[in-house]
Design a protein around this motif. Structure first.
Motif, PDB file in Angstrom:
ATOM      1  N   GLY A   1      22.097  69.337  64.841  1.00  0.00           N
ATOM      2  CA  GLY A   1      20.629  69.082  65.313  1.00  0.00           C
ATOM      3  C   GLY A   1      20.377  67.712  64.484  1.00  0.00           C
ATOM      4  O   GLY A   1      19.950  66.937  65.024  1.00  0.00           O
TER       5      GLY A   1
ATOM      6  N   TYR B   1      24.372  65.978  74.040  1.00  0.00           N
ATOM      7  CA  TYR B   1      25.086  66.914  73.198  1.00  0.00           C
ATOM      8  C   TYR B   1      26.666  66.921  73.266  1.00  0.00           C
ATOM      9  O   TYR B   1      27.357  66.964  72.421  1.00  0.00           O
ATOM     10  CB  TYR B   1      24.515  68.339  73.214  1.00  0.00           C
ATOM     11  CG  TYR B   1      25.426  69.611  72.810  1.00  0.00           C
ATOM     12  CD1 TYR B   1      25.365  69.472  71.341  1.00  0.00           C
ATOM     13  CD2 TYR B   1      26.304  70.283  73.447  1.00  0.00           C
ATOM     14  CE1 TYR B   1      26.145  70.634  70.703  1.00  0.00           C
ATOM     15  CE2 TYR B   1      27.048  71.129  72.955  1.00  0.00           C
ATOM     16  CZ  TYR B   1      27.061  71.275  71.680  1.00  0.00           C
ATOM     17  OH  TYR B   1      27.922  72.295  71.021  1.00  0.00           O
TER      18      TYR B   1
ATOM     19  N   SER C   1      20.451  74.216  62.373  1.00  0.00           N
ATOM     20  CA  SER C   1      20.240  72.971  62.889  1.00  0.00           C
ATOM     21  C   SER C   1      19.354  72.133  62.055  1.00  0.00           C
ATOM     22  O   SER C   1      19.254  70.869  62.344  1.00  0.00           O
ATOM     23  CB  SER C   1      19.392  73.011  64.316  1.00  0.00           C
ATOM     24  OG  SER C   1      20.290  73.478  65.214  1.00  0.00           O
TER      25      SER C   1
ATOM     26  N   MET D   1      21.896  74.073  71.395  1.00  0.00           N
ATOM     27  CA  MET D   1      21.291  72.783  71.641  1.00  0.00           C
ATOM     28  C   MET D   1      20.438  72.390  73.007  1.00  0.00           C
ATOM     29  O   MET D   1      19.777  71.394  73.169  1.00  0.00           O
ATOM     30  CB  MET D   1      22.300  71.945  71.324  1.00  0.00           C
ATOM     31  CG  MET D   1      22.949  71.833  69.923  1.00  0.00           C
ATOM     32  SD  MET D   1      21.807  71.783  68.731  1.00  0.00           S
ATOM     33  CE  MET D   1      20.966  70.193  68.766  1.00  0.00           C
TER      34      MET D   1
ATOM     35  N   HIS E   1      17.073  69.101  69.464  1.00  0.00           N
ATOM     36  CA  HIS E   1      17.398  69.339  70.515  1.00  0.00           C
ATOM     37  C   HIS E   1      17.879  68.141  71.361  1.00  0.00           C
ATOM     38  O   HIS E   1      17.373  66.998  71.375  1.00  0.00           O
ATOM     39  CB  HIS E   1      16.119  70.049  71.357  1.00  0.00           C
ATOM     40  CG  HIS E   1      16.314  70.006  72.794  1.00  0.00           C
ATOM     41  ND1 HIS E   1      17.055  70.482  73.577  1.00  0.00           N
ATOM     42  CD2 HIS E   1      15.124  69.236  73.819  1.00  0.00           C
ATOM     43  CE1 HIS E   1      16.643  70.346  74.989  1.00  0.00           C
ATOM     44  NE2 HIS E   1      15.863  69.663  75.030  1.00  0.00           N
TER      45      HIS E   1
ATOM     46  N   GLN F   1      14.769  73.888  69.696  1.00  0.00           N
ATOM     47  CA  GLN F   1      15.964  73.719  68.356  1.00  0.00           C
ATOM     48  C   GLN F   1      15.419  72.259  67.800  1.00  0.00           C
ATOM     49  O   GLN F   1      15.274  71.130  68.533  1.00  0.00           O
ATOM     50  CB  GLN F   1      17.292  73.595  69.121  1.00  0.00           C
ATOM     51  CG  GLN F   1      18.477  73.812  68.163  1.00  0.00           C
ATOM     52  CD  GLN F   1      18.452  75.301  67.790  1.00  0.00           C
ATOM     53  OE1 GLN F   1      18.903  75.511  66.735  1.00  0.00           O
ATOM     54  NE2 GLN F   1      17.740  76.167  68.524  1.00  0.00           N
TER      55      GLN F   1
END
Length: 503
Positions: free
Chosen positions: A128, A188, A75, A174, A182, A179
């Motif tokens: 990410g 996402y 990420s 995610m 995030h 993360q």
């Protein structure tokens, strides 16, 4: 002694044994890559710096696919830092694990290692800190034959033919606040859908894995899958599942029953995916890539990354030393994955070397098999043909986390080509042996080819570089076959494999 019965029938088929079930995972985390698979100063290192002893153990383990390069690491990863002349590659900070990566191993090196290990690569893209264009650039570098900027860059780096990587992960975990980058499920889902659609414009034959929940304990579990799959359903093939299990507060009984949670995870994700399928009137079915699973003692000191101004290369991280009970749980989790082979089409034991791994190494020195190596290797070696739906009659014991749980758990495979039947079984009782009776009337005339059990009166025994062989799967001399029934005594806290055939 408890008594338990298994009934097998060749007509009760769940689905085929999928070789991708026996995948693993190599992340730029701790010593998995550097001094794990790659250690140029090691006596067994080849011209590319890869440890020959680790390659041998990887092949012995039976690994079929390897997910790369992360994990949380991906990420924040800039893949182009890891291609081209090694001396010109930058060292970057890895925010996920508070480490530094010198980029000595990148896409081309990993692909050479995968070829030597005879494994299928499973590549992950950074969704990410990056997005659609960077994913397309990596795909172009890997899969386009030539005539474009990134494919020609690969050829200039000495790789004339494209890698044709088939399976790609659209980011990693995610849903996790830990993360980098995030996102909410809506954020996402939209990004994953657009990335998938664009990647298919370049290479229509890809298999794409969208991020599902990183744990069934996540507060968004279930709803995350619903929202993400609603956005991505027609553009992806698999949804990921991640799960780690560890013994807490000495509750061995609940720990040994960890596969109950994996069963719940798989069945819940499959139900959610099917609900999205029905709501969207989709024809195809989404399957599960359980591409991170293992035992992981997250509260131990070795799971704490460095801090402050300390950004070391390849620090000792997540180097759990596994005992006999851990191996029994790993064997049971494999049983769960196999019995869900109709929905679980791929899986990755996290990870391969040093980092919560079945293989351990010393920098420049010895390598050895952890206890968890054995159930994985034997299952990968002997599971073949079809997975059978097994009828289990077993006494139960109470656990604090899961309530009453059958002490015996098992799955069987049947190879129609050879006629062989293999039973994989665990005794989850902490104190009591199980007298196992297997009804083989559906397979008349079988005889016992081999029976092996992994157990020890001290379930806390751990393998070390000095002693990795004192405890391992040994012949189970109690196993017998007569009158189309197999019998064997299974010690408490044990994993066993019974091989039956006509040869």
């Amino acid at each position: 002694m408890y008594s338990a019965t298994l009934t097998l029938d060749p007509a009760f088929v769940v689905g085929p044994v999928r070789r991708r079930t026996f995948g693993s995972f190599v992340e730029h985390l701790g010593r998995c890559v550097y001094t794990g698979i790659h250690d140029p100063d090691h006596p067994t290192a080849d011209a590319d710096g890869f440890r020959g002893d680790v390659l041998d153990l990887t092949r012995e383990l039976g690994v079929t696919t390897v997910r790369y390069p992360g994990g949380n690491f991906v990420s924040g990863y800039r893949w182009e830092d890891g291609v081209g002349p090694v001396g010109e590659r930058p060292t970057r900070l890895d925010l996920a694990w508070h480490s530094s990566d010198p980029n000595l191993v990148g896409v081309d090196e990993f692909m050479r290692w995968a070829d030597k290990a005879d494994v299928e690569p499973m590549m992950a893209v950074n969704l990410g800190t990056r997005g659609v264009q960077e994913a397309l650039d990596l795909l172009e570098y890997c899969n386009v034959p030539g005539g474009s900027a990134w494919s020609d860059r690969r050829r200039a780096n000495g790789v004339e033919e494209p890698y044709r990587i088939k399976m790609w992960c659209l980011g990693n975990e995610m849903d996790g606040p830990w993360q980098i980058g995030h996102k909410t499920a809506h954020e996402y889902g939209r990004l994953a859908a657009e990335t998938a659609r664009a990647m298919r414009l370049m290479d229509p034959g890809l298999e794409l894995v969208v991020c599902g929940s990183s744990s069934s304990d996540m507060p968004t579990f279930g709803e995350w899958e619903r929202v993400v799959l609603t956005e991505t359903y027609e553009h992806v093939d698999h949804v990921s599942a991640h799960a780690y299990y560890w013994e807490e507060d000495g509750d061995l009984a609940s720990f040994l029953a960890s596969a109950v949670d994996m069963d719940h995870f798989v069945e819940s994700v499959a139900a959610t995916a099917d609900a999205v399928r029905a709501a969207g009137k989709h024809e195809k079915r989404i399957h599960i890539s359980f591409d991170e699973w293992n035992v992981w003692y997250q509260k131990r000191a070795e799971s704490r990354p460095p801090s402050g101004d300390d950004w070391p290369v390849a620090p000792v991280l997540l180097e759990d030393r596994y005992n006999v009970a851990d191996a029994v749980v790993v064997g049971n989790l494999l049983i769960s994955l196999l019995r869900h082979t109709d929905r679980v089409h791929a899986a990755s034991l996290a990870q391969l070397v040093n980092v919560i791994a079945p293989i351990m190494t010393e920098p420049g020195g010895r390598s050895w098999r952890q206890t968890t190596f054995h159930p994985f290797a034997l299952t990968a070696r002997h599971a073949a043909g079809d997975v059978l739906r097994v009828a289990v009659e077993s006494p139960a014991e109470e656990t604090a986390r899961f309530g009453d749980v059958p002490v015996l758990d098992a799955v069987a495979t049947h190879d129609p080509g050879t006629g062989d039947v293999v039973v994989f079984a665990v005794n989850r009782s902490t104190t009591t042996p199980v007298d196992l009776d297997v009804d083989l009337r559906g397979f008349p005339g079988l005889r016992l080819l081999d029976a092996r059990t992994l157990s020890n009166p001290d379930h806390t025994w751990q393998a070390t570089a000095d002693d990795a062989t004192s405890v391992g799967p040994v012949p189970n001399t109690s196993a017998k076959v007569a009158d189309d029934r197999a019998r064997a005594e299974l010690p408490p806290v044990s994993w066993s494999v019974l091989r039956l055939g006509r040869a």
